[in-house]
Design an enzyme around this catalytic site. Structure first.
Site, PDB file in Angstrom:
ATOM      1  N   ASP A 151      -0.213  -0.438  -4.633  1.00 48.62           N
ATOM      2  CA  ASP A 151      -1.605   0.020  -4.774  1.00 48.62           C
ATOM      3  C   ASP A 151      -1.730   1.364  -4.055  1.00 48.62           C
ATOM      4  O   ASP A 151      -1.547   1.433  -2.838  1.00 48.62           O
ATOM      5  CB  ASP A 151      -2.551  -1.010  -4.148  1.00 48.62           C
ATOM      6  CG  ASP A 151      -4.019  -0.620  -4.306  1.00 48.62           C
ATOM      7  OD1 ASP A 151      -4.301   0.436  -4.912  1.00 48.62           O
ATOM      8  OD2 ASP A 151      -4.886  -1.379  -3.817  1.00 48.62           O
TER       9      ASP A 151
ATOM     10  N   GLU B 108      -1.278  -0.178  -9.165  1.00 53.53           N
ATOM     11  CA  GLU B 108      -2.748  -0.201  -9.082  1.00 53.53           C
ATOM     12  C   GLU B 108      -3.280   1.131  -8.568  1.00 53.53           C
ATOM     13  O   GLU B 108      -2.793   1.651  -7.558  1.00 53.53           O
ATOM     14  CB  GLU B 108      -3.160  -1.338  -8.136  1.00 53.53           C
ATOM     15  CG  GLU B 108      -4.658  -1.426  -7.858  1.00 53.53           C
ATOM     16  CD  GLU B 108      -5.015  -2.692  -7.076  1.00 53.53           C
ATOM     17  OE1 GLU B 108      -4.362  -3.752  -7.286  1.00 53.53           O
ATOM     18  OE2 GLU B 108      -5.931  -2.645  -6.241  1.00 53.53           O
TER      19      GLU B 108
ATOM     20  N   GLN C 198     -11.421  -7.291  -1.001  1.00 52.57           N
ATOM     21  CA  GLN C 198     -12.150  -6.135  -0.470  1.00 52.57           C
ATOM     22  C   GLN C 198     -12.008  -6.100   1.053  1.00 52.57           C
ATOM     23  O   GLN C 198     -12.866  -5.593   1.742  1.00 52.57           O
ATOM     24  CB  GLN C 198     -13.617  -6.246  -0.910  1.00 52.57           C
ATOM     25  CG  GLN C 198     -14.372  -4.929  -0.954  1.00 52.57           C
ATOM     26  CD  GLN C 198     -13.695  -3.902  -1.814  1.00 52.57           C
ATOM     27  OE1 GLN C 198     -13.728  -3.997  -3.020  1.00 52.57           O
ATOM     28  NE2 GLN C 198     -13.069  -2.913  -1.195  1.00 52.57           N
TER      29      GLN C 198
ATOM     30  N   LYS D 248     -12.992  -8.217  -8.076  1.00 48.89           N
ATOM     31  CA  LYS D 248     -13.308  -8.516  -6.671  1.00 48.89           C
ATOM     32  C   LYS D 248     -14.717  -9.094  -6.601  1.00 48.89           C
ATOM     33  O   LYS D 248     -15.694  -8.380  -6.880  1.00 48.89           O
ATOM     34  CB  LYS D 248     -13.226  -7.244  -5.824  1.00 48.89           C
ATOM     35  CG  LYS D 248     -11.813  -6.693  -5.685  1.00 48.89           C
ATOM     36  CD  LYS D 248     -11.802  -5.435  -4.828  1.00 48.89           C
ATOM     37  CE  LYS D 248     -10.374  -4.982  -4.561  1.00 48.89           C
ATOM     38  NZ  LYS D 248     -10.331  -3.676  -3.875  1.00 48.89           N
TER      39      LYS D 248
ATOM     40  N   ASP E 297      -8.841  -0.600 -10.170  1.00 46.50           N
ATOM     41  CA  ASP E 297      -9.572  -1.292  -9.089  1.00 46.50           C
ATOM     42  C   ASP E 297     -10.869  -0.529  -8.833  1.00 46.50           C
ATOM     43  O   ASP E 297     -11.877  -0.774  -9.507  1.00 46.50           O
ATOM     44  CB  ASP E 297      -8.670  -1.377  -7.843  1.00 46.50           C
ATOM     45  CG  ASP E 297      -9.377  -1.968  -6.635  1.00 46.50           C
ATOM     46  OD1 ASP E 297     -10.492  -2.477  -6.785  1.00 46.50           O
ATOM     47  OD2 ASP E 297      -8.819  -1.915  -5.512  1.00 46.50           O
TER      48      ASP E 297
ATOM     49  N   LYS F 236       0.847  -1.196   0.000  1.00 42.13           N
ATOM     50  CA  LYS F 236       0.000   0.000   0.000  1.00 42.13           C
ATOM     51  C   LYS F 236       0.881   1.245   0.000  1.00 42.13           C
ATOM     52  O   LYS F 236       1.820   1.349   0.817  1.00 42.13           O
ATOM     53  CB  LYS F 236      -0.909  -0.011   1.231  1.00 42.13           C
ATOM     54  CG  LYS F 236      -1.985  -1.086   1.159  1.00 42.13           C
ATOM     55  CD  LYS F 236      -2.909  -0.837  -0.018  1.00 42.13           C
ATOM     56  CE  LYS F 236      -4.202  -1.611   0.096  1.00 42.13           C
ATOM     57  NZ  LYS F 236      -5.050  -1.397  -1.088  1.00 42.13           N
TER      58      LYS F 236
HETATM   59  C1  MUC Z   1      -7.540  -2.644  -2.416  1.00 44.39           C
HETATM   60  O1  MUC Z   1      -7.113  -3.361  -3.311  1.00 44.39           O
HETATM   61  O2  MUC Z   1      -7.647  -1.457  -2.671  1.00 44.39           O
HETATM   62  C2  MUC Z   1      -8.664  -1.200   0.197  1.00 44.39           C
HETATM   63  C3  MUC Z   1      -9.643  -0.342  -0.178  1.00 44.39           C
HETATM   64  C4  MUC Z   1     -10.526  -1.055  -0.990  1.00 44.39           C
HETATM   65  O3  MUC Z   1     -11.548  -0.652  -1.546  1.00 44.39           O
HETATM   66  O4  MUC Z   1     -10.101  -2.318  -1.128  1.00 44.39           O
HETATM   67  C5  MUC Z   1      -8.960  -2.535  -0.330  1.00 44.39           C
HETATM   68  C6  MUC Z   1      -7.884  -3.229  -1.065  1.00 44.39           C
HETATM   69 MG    MG Z   2      -6.847  -1.624  -4.763  1.00 39.84          MG
END
Ligand code: MUC
Ligand code: MG
Length: 367
Positions: free
Chosen positions: A191, A217, A294, A266, A242, A162
């Site tokens: 991400d 991402e 998620q 997702k 995403d 992250k």
């Molecule tokens: C992700 O991949 O972003 C964090 C916020 C969201 O909406 O999903 C998670 C993981």
């Molecule tokens: Mg994401």
């Protein structure tokens, strides 16, 4: 196979350690268990994880929309009328995780009725997936220690890091420390959860050019269409959409508009029926796909792996199937096990999982 009732049950299970990222943080899995009952006595299950910062849904909102809007529209339909279900749910805008959980609980009930695994009904390509683990915000040493712990305990060698919203130098230092600490053998991608401007993202990607990133991402706001196009044109790794590409229509717009080159699917937000549509579109467009998370519990993860393993495209890359490891407990009678870096699809009918009645009684918030 007629649907007789749709239940939406709030439950809350704390995290061992919170997950922090650019758009929010999660301390407790305050999710909604959806149960679809049929006139044959079959019960299908799935979970909806509210993510207010991503979709504007809350736990109370999910319960309200299922109880007041969706349940009356679904009672009386059969489990085979999944396109009728999809069309009725589509009358209501938004609410992606509520709709997805209803859809997946119907598939689970269908699999149980037919005595067949959902993964086989979807595509039956393989029975397992490699797992990618998500590393939330911390300092570089702590994130390296966490990655080493996860690698040593579960054999996981793919990590999603992250980034975004905090100093770029800190994010770059984290990715560099992970590459140096864990070596060339691991897969790393980042991400940003929309946390950088396009210029910041371009700068950060330049600073990480030697670190062998697999993907990037959602680095900047989805609305910044021109900025994202400008960024994507200069990257030499696939750029995963995403939050910006939830529906097939979003996918078409993002990909053909040049503001993304790969997709996160997702199941928590597109269920099985919608995820199939996105998958087929991705296959036709020749896109890389990652099964995303998620921040699901074990029930949601069982759904993700059942879908991901069903097709060659979705099972090719490691799927994000390990966020549940950060939870203190879960609802399943038999916990999911990640072994040798892989998660197997449960072999039984439907999703192949059972809800532990005592655990549900303990964690549910409506009694
Ligand atoms: C992700 O991949 O972003 C964090 C916020 C969201 O909406 O999903 C998670 C993981
Ligand atoms: Mg994401």
């Amino acid at each position: 196979m007629k649907i007789t009732a749709v239940e939406a049950i709030p439950f809350a299970i704390p995290y061992v350690k919170p997950l922090r990222f650019a758009s929010g943080e999660v301390h407790t899995a305050a999710h909604v268990l959806v149960r679809i009952h049929t006139d044959d006595g079959i019960v299908g299950v799935a979970e909806a994880p509210p993510r207010p910062f991503t979709y504007g849904e809350t736990q109370a909102g999910i319960i309200a929309v299922i109880g007041q809007i969706f349940a009356p529209q679904l009672v009386g339909l059969t489990l085979l009328e999944r396109e009728v279900v999809a069309a009725r749910l589509a009358r209501t805008v938004g609410n992606p995780t509520a709709k997805a959980a209803v859809d997946m609980a119907i598939w689970d009930a269908l699999g149980r009725s037919l005595d067949l695994p959902v993964g086989d009904l979807l595509g039956g390509y393989t029975d397992r997936m490699r797992v990618s683990h998500m590393l939330g915000f911390d300092d570089p040493a702590a994130m390296v220690a966490e990655a080493e712990r996860i690698r040593d305990a579960y054999g996981i060698t793919t990590f999603k890091v992250k980034v975004g919203r905090r100093p770029i130098g800190l994010d770059v230092a984290v990715v560099r420390a992970l590459r140096e600490g864990l070596g060339e053998g691991i897969e790393l991608y980042i991400d940003g959860n929309r946390g950088w401007t396009p210029a910041e993202a371009a700068d950060a990607m330049r600073q990480m050019a030697d670190l062998g990133l697999l993907f990037a991402e959602e680095l900047c706001p989805a609305d910044d269409v021109l900025g994202r196009r400008w960024l994507v044109r200069q990257l030499d790794v696939p750029f995963i959409a995403d939050e910006s590409a939830v529906t097939p229509a979003d996918v078409t717009r993002e990909i053909l508009g040049g503001s993304a080159t790969a997709l996160s699917i997702k199941t928590a937000r597109t269920g099985f029926t919608g995820s199939q549509r996105v998958h087929h579109l991705a296959e036709g467009l020749g896109l890389e796909v990652v099964i995303g998370n998620q921040i699901d519990g074990q029930l949601g993860t069982a759904c993700s792996v059942a879908f991901g393993a069903a097709y060659p495209l979705t099972s090719r890359r490691a799927g994000e199937l390990s966020n549940f490891l950060d939870m203190r407990d879960d609802l399943l009678t038999e916990p999911l096990q990640i072994v040798g870096g892989e998660l197997q699809v449960r072999p039984g009918a439907g999703l192949g999982v059972e809800i532990d009645a005592d655990k549900l009684a303990h964690y549910r918030q409506d009694r």
